[in-house]
Design a protein around this motif. Structure first.
Motif, PDB file in Angstrom:
ATOM      1  N   PHE A 136     -20.796  53.377 -61.494  1.00  0.00           N
ATOM      2  CA  PHE A 136     -20.006  51.835 -60.931  1.00  0.00           C
ATOM      3  C   PHE A 136     -20.603  50.963 -61.968  1.00  0.00           C
ATOM      4  N   ILE A 192     -14.574  36.676 -59.188  1.00  0.00           N
ATOM      5  CA  ILE A 192     -14.099  37.904 -58.121  1.00  0.00           C
ATOM      6  C   ILE A 192     -14.128  37.848 -56.567  1.00  0.00           C
ATOM      7  N   PHE A 200     -18.894  48.435 -63.313  1.00  0.00           N
ATOM      8  CA  PHE A 200     -19.476  46.538 -63.127  1.00  0.00           C
ATOM      9  C   PHE A 200     -19.500  45.658 -64.256  1.00  0.00           C
ATOM     10  N   LEU A 254     -16.481  45.383 -66.242  1.00  0.00           N
ATOM     11  CA  LEU A 254     -15.303  44.152 -65.849  1.00  0.00           C
ATOM     12  C   LEU A 254     -16.059  42.675 -66.350  1.00  0.00           C
ATOM     13  N   PHE A 255     -17.842  43.053 -65.435  1.00  0.00           N
ATOM     14  CA  PHE A 255     -17.924  41.510 -66.209  1.00  0.00           C
ATOM     15  C   PHE A 255     -17.651  40.903 -67.724  1.00  0.00           C
TER      16      PHE A 255
END
Length: 193
Positions: free
Chosen positions: A13, A185, A17, A20-21
């Motif tokens: 995870f 987001i 993250f 994605l960031f």
């Protein structure tokens, strides 16, 4: 074994993250360099904080960028978009109007939209004055905000929307970049992007 599995999920995870960031941040940074095409039909200047009757530094940068664009593109009409907060003595639109007319921009080229309180409302409420969605529009805002603002405009049907990036307050940039990532987001989740 269960603990190890849980740790693996947390690690996965975390990496997702971070990935994605970084992807979102790369899109944000790309918007830093947008200056808008010549002779756009409209520009929409997005509001920001007004300190009583004086623009915050972020808003001042937006006003200056918009003023320069309007001086170079005399056929473009500007929509000044921003309502009035509880601690503001005038609306953000009114503040922009006063600053731009002081710069020598003719009042006839300025339209005030003074009800909006968010980026999506800025663009949605400004559409009242835009002839049709095939018009070319430039979104004037601080550089970190360009990607999301243009994305919202395109989601609302403006195919010819593009960014006009104003500089940002440099010491606030790290915080703005993180906050903007989270806002993107959120806007994807709620359907604004």
């Amino acid at each position: 074994l269960r603990k190890k599995k849980k740790w693996s999920w947390l690690k996965a995870f975390f990496y997702i993250f971070v990935f994605l960031f970084l992807v979102i941040e790369s899109f944000i940074v790309k918007g830093f360099f947008e200056k808008g095409s010549k002779d756009l039909d409209y520009i929409i200047i997005l509001g920001a904080k007004v300190n009583k009757t004086t623009p915050s530094l972020s808003l001042q940068y937006r006003i200056e960028e918009a003023g320069n664009y309007l001086m170079e593109n005399e056929g473009t009409v500007a929509i000044l978009s921003g309502g009035q907060g509880d601690d503001e003595e005038i609306s953000e639109a009114q503040c922009m109007y006063e600053q731009l007319t002081d710069m020598g921009i003719m009042a006839e080229r300025l339209i005030m939209e003074n009800k909006s309180t968010s980026t999506s409302e800025n663009i949605k409420y400004s559409s009242k004055w835009i002839e049709n969605k095939n018009c070319s529009i430039g979104i004037v805002t601080n550089n970190f905000h360009i990607f999301r603002a243009v994305g919202i405009a395109k989601k609302l049907g403006y195919k010819k929307a593009e960014g006009i990036a104003a500089k940002s307050v440099w010491w606030m940039q790290p915080k703005n970049m993180i906050r903007e990532c989270l806002a993107i987001i959120k806007d994807v989740v709620v359907g604004n992007l």
